[in-house]
Design an enzyme around this catalytic site. Structure first.
Site, PDB file in Angstrom:
ATOM      1  N   LYS A   1       0.845  -1.216   0.000  1.00  0.00           N
ATOM      2  CA  LYS A   1       0.000   0.000   0.000  1.00  0.00           C
ATOM      3  C   LYS A   1       0.868   1.249   0.000  1.00  0.00           C
ATOM      4  O   LYS A   1       2.030   1.226   0.406  1.00  0.00           O
ATOM      5  CB  LYS A   1      -0.950   0.024   1.193  1.00  0.00           C
ATOM      6  CG  LYS A   1      -0.310   0.080   2.597  1.00  0.00           C
ATOM      7  CD  LYS A   1       0.147   1.461   3.058  1.00  0.00           C
ATOM      8  CE  LYS A   1       0.806   1.407   4.426  1.00  0.00           C
ATOM      9  NZ  LYS A   1       1.642   2.570   4.746  1.00  0.00           N
TER      10      LYS A   1
ATOM     11  N   PRO B   1       9.608  -4.564   0.103  1.00  0.00           N
ATOM     12  CA  PRO B   1      10.703  -4.307   1.042  1.00  0.00           C
ATOM     13  C   PRO B   1      10.210  -4.223   2.488  1.00  0.00           C
ATOM     14  O   PRO B   1       9.108  -3.735   2.751  1.00  0.00           O
ATOM     15  CB  PRO B   1      11.252  -2.947   0.604  1.00  0.00           C
ATOM     16  CG  PRO B   1      10.659  -2.650  -0.709  1.00  0.00           C
ATOM     17  CD  PRO B   1       9.436  -3.479  -0.880  1.00  0.00           C
ATOM     18  N   ILE B   2      11.053  -4.690   3.394  1.00  0.00           N
ATOM     19  CA  ILE B   2      10.708  -4.676   4.824  1.00  0.00           C
ATOM     20  C   ILE B   2      11.148  -3.329   5.422  1.00  0.00           C
ATOM     21  O   ILE B   2      12.219  -2.824   5.090  1.00  0.00           O
ATOM     22  CB  ILE B   2      11.408  -5.857   5.527  1.00  0.00           C
ATOM     23  CG1 ILE B   2      10.818  -7.167   4.979  1.00  0.00           C
ATOM     24  CG2 ILE B   2      11.239  -5.790   7.045  1.00  0.00           C
ATOM     25  CD1 ILE B   2      11.625  -8.392   5.303  1.00  0.00           C
TER      26      ILE B   2
ATOM     27  N   GLY C   1       7.456   1.123   4.819  1.00  0.00           N
ATOM     28  CA  GLY C   1       6.234   1.938   4.892  1.00  0.00           C
ATOM     29  C   GLY C   1       5.184   1.519   3.890  1.00  0.00           C
ATOM     30  O   GLY C   1       4.283   2.282   3.539  1.00  0.00           O
ATOM     31  N   LEU C   2       5.301   0.265   3.412  1.00  0.00           N
ATOM     32  CA  LEU C   2       4.367  -0.231   2.400  1.00  0.00           C
ATOM     33  C   LEU C   2       3.441  -1.314   2.962  1.00  0.00           C
ATOM     34  O   LEU C   2       2.741  -1.983   2.204  1.00  0.00           O
ATOM     35  CB  LEU C   2       5.137  -0.808   1.202  1.00  0.00           C
ATOM     36  CG  LEU C   2       6.147   0.120   0.519  1.00  0.00           C
ATOM     37  CD1 LEU C   2       6.941  -0.647  -0.535  1.00  0.00           C
ATOM     38  CD2 LEU C   2       5.442   1.314  -0.114  1.00  0.00           C
TER      39      LEU C   2
ATOM     40  N   GLY D   1       4.196  -4.217   4.192  1.00  0.00           N
ATOM     41  CA  GLY D   1       4.582  -5.530   3.671  1.00  0.00           C
ATOM     42  C   GLY D   1       4.189  -6.672   4.610  1.00  0.00           C
ATOM     43  O   GLY D   1       3.607  -7.664   4.171  1.00  0.00           O
TER      44      GLY D   1
ATOM     45  N   SER E   1       1.976  -6.484   7.112  1.00  0.00           N
ATOM     46  CA  SER E   1       0.527  -6.444   7.369  1.00  0.00           C
ATOM     47  C   SER E   1      -0.267  -7.042   6.217  1.00  0.00           C
ATOM     48  O   SER E   1      -1.287  -7.691   6.424  1.00  0.00           O
ATOM     49  CB  SER E   1       0.065  -5.001   7.579  1.00  0.00           C
ATOM     50  OG  SER E   1       0.702  -4.450   8.702  1.00  0.00           O
ATOM     51  N   THR E   2       0.203  -6.837   4.991  1.00  0.00           N
ATOM     52  CA  THR E   2      -0.548  -7.367   3.851  1.00  0.00           C
ATOM     53  C   THR E   2      -0.416  -8.889   3.793  1.00  0.00           C
ATOM     54  O   THR E   2      -1.346  -9.592   3.407  1.00  0.00           O
ATOM     55  CB  THR E   2      -0.135  -6.664   2.533  1.00  0.00           C
ATOM     56  OG1 THR E   2      -1.128  -6.931   1.559  1.00  0.00           O
ATOM     57  CG2 THR E   2       1.210  -7.110   2.000  1.00  0.00           C
TER      58      THR E   2
ATOM     59  N   ASP F   1      -2.186  -1.512  10.356  1.00  0.00           N
ATOM     60  CA  ASP F   1      -2.444  -1.441   8.913  1.00  0.00           C
ATOM     61  C   ASP F   1      -3.256  -2.631   8.393  1.00  0.00           C
ATOM     62  O   ASP F   1      -3.695  -2.639   7.242  1.00  0.00           O
ATOM     63  CB  ASP F   1      -1.115  -1.419   8.133  1.00  0.00           C
ATOM     64  CG  ASP F   1      -0.482  -0.040   8.123  1.00  0.00           C
ATOM     65  OD1 ASP F   1      -1.207   0.957   8.295  1.00  0.00           O
ATOM     66  OD2 ASP F   1       0.749   0.041   7.930  1.00  0.00           O
TER      67      ASP F   1
HETATM   68  O1  C5P Z   1       0.417  -1.562  14.716  1.00  0.00           O
HETATM   69  P1  C5P Z   1       1.784  -1.499  14.129  1.00  0.00           P
HETATM   70  O2  C5P Z   1       2.617  -2.679  14.482  1.00  0.00           O
HETATM   71  O3  C5P Z   1       1.791  -1.180  12.697  1.00  0.00           O
HETATM   72  O4  C5P Z   1       2.451  -0.256  14.831  1.00  0.00           O
HETATM   73  C1  C5P Z   1       3.808  -0.203  15.141  1.00  0.00           C
HETATM   74  C2  C5P Z   1       4.031   0.917  16.145  1.00  0.00           C
HETATM   75  O5  C5P Z   1       3.785   2.170  15.515  1.00  0.00           O
HETATM   76  C3  C5P Z   1       3.139   0.890  17.350  1.00  0.00           C
HETATM   77  O6  C5P Z   1       3.664   0.065  18.366  1.00  0.00           O
HETATM   78  C4  C5P Z   1       3.127   2.346  17.758  1.00  0.00           C
HETATM   79  O7  C5P Z   1       4.337   2.662  18.437  1.00  0.00           O
HETATM   80  C5  C5P Z   1       3.177   3.068  16.422  1.00  0.00           C
HETATM   81  N1  C5P Z   1       1.846   3.424  15.931  1.00  0.00           N
HETATM   82  C6  C5P Z   1       1.207   4.513  16.510  1.00  0.00           C
HETATM   83  N2  C5P Z   1      -0.044   4.851  16.074  1.00  0.00           N
HETATM   84  C7  C5P Z   1      -0.659   4.157  15.101  1.00  0.00           C
HETATM   85  C8  C5P Z   1      -0.011   3.055  14.499  1.00  0.00           C
HETATM   86  C9  C5P Z   1       1.241   2.715  14.950  1.00  0.00           C
HETATM   87  O8  C5P Z   1       1.753   5.175  17.391  1.00  0.00           O
HETATM   88  N3  C5P Z   1      -1.876   4.509  14.722  1.00  0.00           N
END
Ligand code: C5P
Length: 281
Positions: A11, A92-93, A96-97, A99, A101-102, A134
């Site tokens: 994404k 890529p890991i 910001g895409l 990867g 989560s999808t 995501d």
């Molecule tokens: O949920 P995800 O693993 O993608 O999020 C990684 C980290 O990014 C969370 O532990 C949090 O520190 C931060 N985050 C946040 N607010 C969001 C999504 C992620 O602060 N809405």
């Protein structure tokens, strides 16, 4: 059916606005998100035991979101089936895409289908958000306005196809770090008008899209990783409009048309580990 083969799309964030922070530290966001033509490939099949086989470098099995998603679904529903998951990474890991989560979203959808679990999109989103903010969006087919910490998704009508050049500069950015840096350093974040962004994307109005492509995490991430700013400059120099996706490190450049995107990708090819002409889906 005993084996499912799936593609899991990456994404981009056309916009990322940070509106506040919850008590648990998660940030309240408002983002316009869309999938792009860059895919991981997965297969799911019934097996004697749970296993994950992958190509490319990934964290160990327990940390992998694809396997974690299956183990969580299994626990929540009290299932006794076992799955073999194979995963071929293209996305890529740390880019910001979404990867990871999808991949997790594909496993949830695939297991639902393979095992005839009868779960709705909302059921899957409720489980998915426990693993990653995501994932609710990644479970959807269409572009969406995403709010809350990522759990509130409103599906949008399909947009016209947009041509992009995507660049991965070869470094990964930690999402928790990016949000913490924003809390510490961000000053007077620009206003982000997602209503106007959605109207512009729906109408195919490239100039208006450019005016609304903004990401509140971009400045703080670039100040730590100047290479992302250099990637942006290179895309700009070829007439594309660049924006960092999510918490970085990838940057996508919006082209006026397909020809411009192909030419820019050719020109920049080889300067960074991934330079690819893509389109939105
Ligand atoms: O949920 P995800 O693993 O993608 O999020 C990684 C980290 O990014 C969370 O532990 C949090 O520190 C931060 N985050 C946040 N607010 C969001 C999504 C992620 O602060 N809405």
């Amino acid at each position: 059916m005993d084996c499912l083969i799936m593609k899991a799309a990456a994404k981009i964030n056309w916009s990322l606005a940070i509106l506040g922070r919850r008590e648990d530290g998660y940030h309240l966001l408002q983002m316009v998100m869309q999938k792009i033509s860059l895919f991981d490939k997965l297969s799911l099949s019934l097996n004697e035991q749970d296993s994950l086989a992958f190509q490319g470098s990934l964290p160990d099995n327990q940390e992998n979101l694809a396997l974690k998603a299956w183990l969580l679904l299994k626990k929540e529903l009290g299932l006794s089936d076992c799955l073999k998951i194979t995963l071929e990474k293209e996305i890529p890991i740390g880019g910001g895409l979404a990867g990871g989560s999808t991949d997790a979203a594909a496993v949830l959808k695939g297991a639902n289908q393979l095992l005839n679990l009868g779960l709705t999109l909302e059921d899957l989103q409720e489980i998915g958000v426990k693993l990653g903010a995501d994932i609710p969006f990644c479970l959807m087919e269409y572009p969406a306005l995403v709010e809350g910490i990522g759990e509130k998704t409103s599906s949008l009508k399909a947009f016209p196809v947009y041509h992009l050049v995507l660049i991965y500069p070869g470094i990964g950015v930690s999402t928790p770090w990016a949000f913490k840096a924003y809390d510490k350093l961000a000053q007077n974040p620009v206003k982000i008008d997602n209503k106007m962004m959605i109207d512009a994307l729906t109408a195919g109005d490239i100039n208006l899209i450019k005016q609304n492509m903004k990401n509140h995490l971009e400045d703080v991430v670039i100040s730590e990783y100047p290479i992302i700013g250099q990637v942006k400059q290179a895309l700009k120099g070829l007439g594309l409009f660049p924006l960092m996706s999510g918490s970085g490190s990838c940057v996508f450049g919006l082209a006026e048309n397909e020809k411009q995107a192909i030419q820019a990708a050719e020109e920049l090819n080889g300067r960074w580990p991934l330079v690819k002409k893509l389109e939105t889906i």
